[in-house]
Motif scaffolding. Sequence first.
Motif, PDB file in Angstrom:
ATOM      1  N   GLU A 155       0.828  -1.210   0.000  1.00  0.00           N
ATOM      2  CA  GLU A 155       0.000   0.000   0.000  1.00  0.00           C
ATOM      3  C   GLU A 155       0.859   1.256   0.000  1.00  0.00           C
ATOM      4  OE1 GLU A 155      -3.045   0.276  -0.622  1.00  0.00           O
ATOM      5  OE2 GLU A 155      -3.641  -1.832  -0.485  1.00  0.00           O
ATOM      6  N   ALA A 156       1.903   1.256   0.828  1.00  0.00           N
ATOM      7  CA  ALA A 156       2.785   2.426   0.859  1.00  0.00           C
ATOM      8  C   ALA A 156       3.499   2.595  -0.477  1.00  0.00           C
ATOM      9  CB  ALA A 156       3.795   2.287   1.991  1.00  0.00           C
ATOM     10  N   GLY A 157       3.905   1.483  -1.078  1.00  0.00           N
ATOM     11  CA  GLY A 157       4.592   1.545  -2.354  1.00  0.00           C
ATOM     12  C   GLY A 157       3.702   2.034  -3.476  1.00  0.00           C
ATOM     13  N   ARG A 158       2.448   1.578  -3.494  1.00  0.00           N
ATOM     14  CA  ARG A 158       1.525   2.017  -4.544  1.00  0.00           C
ATOM     15  C   ARG A 158       1.239   3.505  -4.425  1.00  0.00           C
ATOM     16  NH1 ARG A 158      -4.244  -0.859  -5.404  1.00  0.00           N
ATOM     17  NH2 ARG A 158      -4.504  -0.156  -3.248  1.00  0.00           N
ATOM     18  N   ALA A 159       1.020   4.007  -3.214  1.00  0.00           N
ATOM     19  CA  ALA A 159       0.777   5.430  -3.010  1.00  0.00           C
ATOM     20  C   ALA A 159       2.000   6.248  -3.422  1.00  0.00           C
ATOM     21  CB  ALA A 159       0.421   5.696  -1.548  1.00  0.00           C
ATOM     22  N   ALA A 160       3.179   5.734  -3.106  1.00  0.00           N
ATOM     23  CA  ALA A 160       4.406   6.429  -3.465  1.00  0.00           C
ATOM     24  C   ALA A 160       4.572   6.491  -4.983  1.00  0.00           C
ATOM     25  CB  ALA A 160       5.602   5.743  -2.834  1.00  0.00           C
ATOM     26  N   PHE A 161       4.196   5.420  -5.668  1.00  0.00           N
ATOM     27  CA  PHE A 161       4.292   5.395  -7.131  1.00  0.00           C
ATOM     28  C   PHE A 161       3.415   6.476  -7.743  1.00  0.00           C
ATOM     29  CE2 PHE A 161       2.721   3.789 -11.250  1.00  0.00           C
ATOM     30  CZ  PHE A 161       3.924   3.681 -11.931  1.00  0.00           C
ATOM     31  N   GLU A 162       2.220   6.640  -7.221  1.00  0.00           N
ATOM     32  CA  GLU A 162       1.331   7.684  -7.744  1.00  0.00           C
ATOM     33  C   GLU A 162       1.892   9.073  -7.462  1.00  0.00           C
ATOM     34  OE1 GLU A 162      -1.025   7.036  -9.760  1.00  0.00           O
ATOM     35  OE2 GLU A 162      -0.878   4.853  -9.469  1.00  0.00           O
ATOM     36  N   ALA A 163       2.561   9.241  -6.332  1.00  0.00           N
ATOM     37  CA  ALA A 163       3.205  10.524  -6.032  1.00  0.00           C
ATOM     38  C   ALA A 163       4.338  10.802  -7.009  1.00  0.00           C
ATOM     39  CB  ALA A 163       3.722  10.524  -4.593  1.00  0.00           C
ATOM     40  N   VAL A 164       5.070   9.754  -7.381  1.00  0.00           N
ATOM     41  CA  VAL A 164       6.137   9.915  -8.369  1.00  0.00           C
ATOM     42  C   VAL A 164       5.552  10.372  -9.700  1.00  0.00           C
ATOM     43  CG1 VAL A 164       7.835   8.657  -9.752  1.00  0.00           C
ATOM     44  CG2 VAL A 164       7.704   8.269  -7.281  1.00  0.00           C
ATOM     45  N   LEU A 165       4.467   9.753 -10.114  1.00  0.00           N
ATOM     46  CA  LEU A 165       3.827  10.128 -11.379  1.00  0.00           C
ATOM     47  C   LEU A 165       3.315  11.554 -11.345  1.00  0.00           C
ATOM     48  CD1 LEU A 165       1.758   6.948 -12.314  1.00  0.00           C
ATOM     49  CD2 LEU A 165       3.949   7.691 -13.245  1.00  0.00           C
ATOM     50  N   ALA A 166       2.834  11.984 -10.190  1.00  0.00           N
ATOM     51  CA  ALA A 166       2.284  13.336 -10.057  1.00  0.00           C
ATOM     52  C   ALA A 166       3.374  14.399  -9.916  1.00  0.00           C
ATOM     53  CB  ALA A 166       1.355  13.399  -8.854  1.00  0.00           C
ATOM     54  N   GLY A 167       4.617  13.960  -9.776  1.00  0.00           N
ATOM     55  CA  GLY A 167       5.706  14.902  -9.621  1.00  0.00           C
ATOM     56  C   GLY A 167       5.824  15.493  -8.234  1.00  0.00           C
TER      57      GLY A 167
END
Length: 290
Positions: A155-167
């Motif tokens: 869950e933490a990794g998936r949320a972090a991935f979306e933050a990476v995509l959002a810049g």
Amino acid sequence: MPVLSARDGTRLAYRVIGRQDDGASGEPLLCVPGGPMRASSYLGALGGLSGRRRLVMLDLRGTGGSGRPVDPATYRCDRQVDDVEALREHLGLERVDLLAHSAGGDLAILYAARHPERVRSLTLVAGRARALGVDFTVEHRREAMELRKGEPWFEAGRAAFEAVLAGSASEADWEAVVPFFYGRWDAAALAHARGELAETNERAAELYASPEAFDPLAARRAVAGLDARVLVLAGELDGGPLPRVAVEIAAAFPAGTAVVQPGAGHFPWLDDPGWFVEAVAGFLDQAGGD
């Protein structure tokens, strides 16, 4: 480390791992690292493949023991084809068995396209193939991530991935996505991941895949006549490339084969060294590397 001079005078360093008296046999296996532009040290001994083949691991210009070029434009992937050829000439080999990991796949493909008569076999490990117009996408990454739902860090990794995509990613977010690249997130994987920053030439990485480096139509025409066996090895849990994308990459070669390593991520020699070594060494034996 042994060194040679590239055609533009840049010093290139390489490591040799494995000796015939250790059980290594056949012609040397030239290894091109990924990253992009990460020193070859992260490849280690490729899970013990050095016990079956003598590994010659090139540090790409500006990484590891190799020198930085006068012209930074030579970090571009297609410009580094000459460095691989310089290594072949330096070793006195008529034809080479070539292995590339990740972003190194583009360089190896371009080498095969430009020097098809010099390639006896080509092994792409989690290989990228922008050189052929094939690449992974954000959706591919998401698809692979869903396979890790049972992991405590998911869950933490998936949320972090979306933050990476959002810049909007923090340093903690970047760290949280790293486990997705490994089939097993354990102490060995953590130690391996921690070496990435120090081993990578970030400026060179920005230039490596410049759009001008690739002409997919020309590369596809060139490799369509390649007289060499090609293995594309993908990790079952990897999103770059997904196993089905690895099949697409293999199909671009007349004698291309894709295999999927069960339970493996982007660094399959760490996840199951025995499986990895048997798959690659077996392929090389069949391809005439002995």
